[in-house]
Design a protein around this motif. Structure first.
Motif, PDB file in Angstrom:
ATOM      1  N   GLU A 194       0.835  -1.212   0.000  1.00  0.00           N
ATOM      2  CA  GLU A 194       0.000   0.000   0.000  1.00  0.00           C
ATOM      3  C   GLU A 194       0.863   1.252   0.000  1.00  0.00           C
ATOM      4  O   GLU A 194       0.575   2.224  -0.715  1.00  0.00           O
ATOM      5  CB  GLU A 194      -0.939   0.006   1.208  1.00  0.00           C
ATOM      6  CG  GLU A 194      -2.055  -1.028   1.155  1.00  0.00           C
ATOM      7  CD  GLU A 194      -1.683  -2.347   1.807  1.00  0.00           C
ATOM      8  OE1 GLU A 194      -2.578  -3.185   1.991  1.00  0.00           O
ATOM      9  OE2 GLU A 194      -0.487  -2.538   2.121  1.00  0.00           O
ATOM     10  N   GLU A 195       1.921   1.241   0.816  1.00  0.00           N
ATOM     11  CA  GLU A 195       2.793   2.415   0.869  1.00  0.00           C
ATOM     12  C   GLU A 195       3.527   2.606  -0.449  1.00  0.00           C
ATOM     13  O   GLU A 195       3.705   3.737  -0.907  1.00  0.00           O
ATOM     14  CB  GLU A 195       3.792   2.294   2.017  1.00  0.00           C
ATOM     15  CG  GLU A 195       4.646   3.550   2.179  1.00  0.00           C
ATOM     16  CD  GLU A 195       5.553   3.514   3.387  1.00  0.00           C
ATOM     17  OE1 GLU A 195       6.181   4.549   3.667  1.00  0.00           O
ATOM     18  OE2 GLU A 195       5.633   2.455   4.041  1.00  0.00           O
ATOM     19  N   ILE A 196       3.949   1.492  -1.073  1.00  0.00           N
ATOM     20  CA  ILE A 196       4.602   1.604  -2.376  1.00  0.00           C
ATOM     21  C   ILE A 196       3.669   2.247  -3.391  1.00  0.00           C
ATOM     22  O   ILE A 196       4.053   3.164  -4.132  1.00  0.00           O
ATOM     23  CB  ILE A 196       5.067   0.214  -2.861  1.00  0.00           C
ATOM     24  CG1 ILE A 196       6.322  -0.209  -2.098  1.00  0.00           C
ATOM     25  CG2 ILE A 196       5.350   0.218  -4.376  1.00  0.00           C
ATOM     26  CD1 ILE A 196       6.828  -1.585  -2.427  1.00  0.00           C
ATOM     27  N   LEU A 197       2.422   1.785  -3.425  1.00  0.00           N
ATOM     28  CA  LEU A 197       1.461   2.351  -4.376  1.00  0.00           C
ATOM     29  C   LEU A 197       1.194   3.815  -4.081  1.00  0.00           C
ATOM     30  O   LEU A 197       1.071   4.639  -5.000  1.00  0.00           O
ATOM     31  CB  LEU A 197       0.157   1.550  -4.338  1.00  0.00           C
ATOM     32  CG  LEU A 197       0.247   0.078  -4.742  1.00  0.00           C
ATOM     33  CD1 LEU A 197      -1.103  -0.606  -4.587  1.00  0.00           C
ATOM     34  CD2 LEU A 197       0.761  -0.074  -6.169  1.00  0.00           C
ATOM     35  N   ASN A 198       1.112   4.170  -2.815  1.00  0.00           N
ATOM     36  CA  ASN A 198       0.757   5.535  -2.425  1.00  0.00           C
ATOM     37  C   ASN A 198       1.871   6.546  -2.658  1.00  0.00           C
ATOM     38  O   ASN A 198       1.605   7.711  -2.975  1.00  0.00           O
ATOM     39  CB  ASN A 198       0.357   5.578  -0.942  1.00  0.00           C
ATOM     40  CG  ASN A 198      -0.973   4.902  -0.688  1.00  0.00           C
ATOM     41  OD1 ASN A 198      -1.834   4.864  -1.562  1.00  0.00           O
ATOM     42  ND2 ASN A 198      -1.153   4.366   0.507  1.00  0.00           N
ATOM     43  N   LYS A 199       3.131   6.132  -2.471  1.00  0.00           N
ATOM     44  CA  LYS A 199       4.206   7.123  -2.428  1.00  0.00           C
ATOM     45  C   LYS A 199       5.213   7.040  -3.565  1.00  0.00           C
ATOM     46  O   LYS A 199       5.968   7.991  -3.774  1.00  0.00           O
ATOM     47  CB  LYS A 199       4.951   7.009  -1.094  1.00  0.00           C
ATOM     48  CG  LYS A 199       5.831   5.789  -0.954  1.00  0.00           C
ATOM     49  CD  LYS A 199       6.439   5.688   0.451  1.00  0.00           C
ATOM     50  CE  LYS A 199       7.354   6.841   0.793  1.00  0.00           C
ATOM     51  NZ  LYS A 199       7.963   6.688   2.130  1.00  0.00           N
ATOM     52  N   CYS A 200       5.254   5.941  -4.309  1.00  0.00           N
ATOM     53  CA  CYS A 200       6.328   5.778  -5.296  1.00  0.00           C
ATOM     54  C   CYS A 200       5.968   6.381  -6.654  1.00  0.00           C
ATOM     55  O   CYS A 200       4.842   6.251  -7.135  1.00  0.00           O
ATOM     56  CB  CYS A 200       6.685   4.310  -5.455  1.00  0.00           C
ATOM     57  SG  CYS A 200       7.593   3.653  -4.034  1.00  0.00           S
TER      58      CYS A 200
END
Length: 319
Positions: A194-200
């Motif tokens: 989720e963090e990868i999708l949100n911030k990358c």
């Protein structure tokens, strides 16, 4: 014992001459795929009845085929992924399955980097329009100082992370079984997807194709991606819902995408993704290098010869 070996991987005589010679010198008859693509079930059923071994491309090998191949003893996958081979059914039929891990990781990683850079700068389209006489101005993005997320952190993703070190980027990775030692050495931070999708800014797909990862990237996950981010897939086509990818690109959620793999292969020329200007497409070519063909062909040939003399082959997957 004479052994009949079917090779469904393409360009075998041209690019794998040493491996073919090795098989023939050790009492094997080599039958090659006459098509420049994976073989269909109807094509396989015409030739498998007296086959002892297979050097397999991405054709489908399942119970339906195994029942037609009573002599088949080993399938040596010309590559890493074996989602096209039913391992359990193969075991039931007494068929050993091997693969060739790590040998294509550099080639796939290099193409992944290639696609990331081409996507950020739109170079394939500029190549076409320049040759057509236009002098198109396209303002792209630099990779430096951006965040790259790797979905999966196996050999290929690790190689991608290594190659990204010179670009001054922040690299994140998601993996169910994180190798923290290698991540630390490569300056990669593990996090959830989720963090990868949100911030990358760039998300690169490297997960294996399993039942639980089928359509991993769907409408919901594309909606979670950072606005105007980039998506790269050099892993497996069915990991991505192509309709969801089309919507994300068409509606402006993603700036662009680059894909080497498709839900169905060969994909149709009518694939809706091909109508979009912000997608780069290649024909599952990430592992297509002379080095890969040479090294993988030798490994697969040696695995077959081990089975021929009654030994356990290297990289046996279904003991």
């Amino acid at each position: 014992m004479k052994m009949k070996v079917l090779v469904t991987a393409t360009n075998y005589s041209t690019l794998c001459a040493e491996a073919k010679q090795l098989l023939e010198q050790n009492g094997c008859e080599v039958v090659e795929n006459p098509h420049d693509r994976p073989m269909t079930f109807n094509e396989l059923k015409e030739v498998v009845s007296d086959i002892d071994a297979v050097v397999a491309g991405v054709d489908t090998w399942n119970e339906e085929v195994f029942r037609l191949a009573p002599r088949l003893k080993v399938i040596s996958r010309f590559g890493v992924g074996v989602d096209n081979i039913d391992l359990e059914k193969a075991k039931e039929f007494g068929i050993q399955v091997t693969n060739a891990p790590r040998l294509n990781s550099n080639a796939v990683a290099e193409l992944t980097i290639n696609l990331i850079l081409n996507t950020l700068r739109n170079t394939p389209n500029l190549h076409v329009t320049t040759r057509q006489g236009y002098w198109e101005r396209f303002v792209g993005n630099e990779l430096q100082n951006r965040s790259v997320g790797l979905l999966g952190f196996g050999n290929i993703a690790q190689n991608v992370a290594k190659k990204l070190q010179g670009f001054d980027v922040n690299v994140y990775a998601y993996d169910k079984f994180p190798n923290k030692d290698i991540a630390k050495r490569l300056n990669v931070q593990f996090t959830d997807y989720e963090e990868i999708l949100n911030k990358c800014d760039v998300v690169s797909m490297h997960l294996p194709l399993l039942k639980e990862t089928y359509h991993f990237m769907d409408e919901s996950k594309f909606s979670q991606m950072k606005q105007d981010s980039y998506f790269i897939n050099t892993s497996r086509g069915p990991l991505v819902d192509e309709k969801a990818l089309w919507h994300a690109l068409n509606e402006g959620k993603l700036a662009a995408a680059a894909i080497d793999v498709y839900e169905e292969e060969p994909t149709s020329k009518d694939n809706p993704l091909f109508d979009l200007d912000n997608v780069i497409t290649t024909p599952h070519t990430a592992a297509e290098t002379y080095e890969v063909y040479h090294n993988v062909s030798l490994m697969t040939a040696k695995a077959i010869l081990e089975v021929k003399v009654g030994n356990k082959p290297q990289n046996l997957l279904n003991e």
